[in-house]
Design a protein around this motif. Structure first.
Motif, PDB file in Angstrom:
ATOM      1  N   GLN A  74      14.437  36.213   1.639  1.00  0.00           N
ATOM      2  CA  GLN A  74      15.646  35.380   1.690  1.00  0.00           C
ATOM      3  C   GLN A  74      16.818  36.174   2.255  1.00  0.00           C
ATOM      4  N   GLU A 107      10.261  37.743  -2.484  1.00  0.00           N
ATOM      5  CA  GLU A 107      10.965  36.495  -2.170  1.00  0.00           C
ATOM      6  C   GLU A 107      12.440  36.762  -1.890  1.00  0.00           C
ATOM      7  N   THR A 165      18.867  35.422   5.695  1.00  0.00           N
ATOM      8  CA  THR A 165      20.335  35.285   5.700  1.00  0.00           C
ATOM      9  C   THR A 165      20.961  36.255   6.683  1.00  0.00           C
TER      10      THR A 165
END
Length: 277
Positions: free
Chosen positions: A20, A16, A24
């Motif tokens: 992420q 996860e 980004t």
């Protein structure tokens, strides 16, 4: 401390965090993509201007060297003219033919030296004209390139200013996410991302295929990906694989259309019903 705690995360949490971080970093890439080719154009112009200035400096040095050579030749002409006058004065007082011939040869030699020096000076002056033409051409080109550079820099600065605040926030977010991921895994991810053409180091499974290279993934391997028990990479492109659910992508299962009985079949059924009646 964050790096030490990162080793205690489950594989699912690590995946996860990686996804992420990938999201980004992709957003940062998009912000930088807005600048287009401007950074490369600015860098190329700066390199070209530096090269032109070096060339200008060489031409200026060459002109100065030629001028110094002309000064030297003029000095040699002056010395030769003095020698000619001196030998001519001695020629009048020559005591014999041998001395007269020797002085005459010296006069001829000195006059040839003067002629040769004048020829060298004329050639040097032509060379100076050529160098000055090149110098002017390069100076004009530098002025034009500097003007273009200022325009490109202005456009680039404007774009950077527009995206600076948001990009800084994304950088801070990526730094926080990096602190959650253990160093070995982070380094592997960064290496994969650097080698990937589109900058994607983590991709999710799409239609039973890798979301990066779109090669088919065997069913058993897909099951392992969904289990979140270990880090699994694509055997074709090397990207880290996650399932669409972990990526937050909802997948809809297409319902198979119900079979409608054909007209012939419905007629037979009606006939059978009549016989039973």
């Amino acid at each position: 401390m964050a790096k030490k705690d990162s080793t205690d995360l489950t594989v699912e949490k690590k995946l996860e965090a990686l996804f992420q971080l990938q999201t980004t970093l992709s957003q940062i890439d998009e912000k930088r993509a807005l600048r287009g080719e401007l950074p490369l154009e600015v860098e190329a112009l700066e390199d070209e201007i530096a090269g032109l200035r070096t060339r200008i400096e060489k031409i200026e040095n060459e002109i100065q060297q030629i001028k110094d050579a002309i000064t030297q030749k003029k000095r040699e002409i002056g010395e030769a003219e003095i020698n000619v006058a001196h030998y001519k004065a001695q020629l009048e007082d020559a005591r014999n033919n041998r001395e007269y011939d020797m002085l005459s040869k010296e006069i001829v030699f000195q006059e040839l030296e003067i002629e040769l020096c004048n020829k060298k000076i004329r050639e040097a002056l032509v060379k100076i004209e050529e160098c000055e033409a090149q110098l002017k051409q390069n100076q004009e080109l530098v002025e034009f390139r500097e003007q273009t550079l200022e325009e490109k820099k202005g456009a680039l600065d404007a774009i950077i200013q527009e995206t600076k605040e948001e990009e800084e926030k994304l950088k801070e977010k990526s730094k926080q996410l990096e602190d959650k991921i253990e160093e070995r895994l982070l380094n592997s991810f960064m290496r994969i991302r650097h080698n990937a053409r589109n900058g994607l180091g983590v991709v999710y499974v799409q239609r039973d295929s890798c979301g990066g290279c779109f090669n088919k993934i065997p069913p058993q391997r897909q099951l392992d990906i969904k289990m979140h028990k270990k880090i699994i990479v694509c055997e074709y492109c090397g990207r880290i694989l996650i399932d669409s659910e972990l990526a937050g992508i909802k997948t809809t299962v297409e319902e198979k259309p119900k079979k409608t009985p054909s007209k012939g079949g419905s007629k037979k059924k009606q006939d059978k019903d009549k016989e039973k009646a």
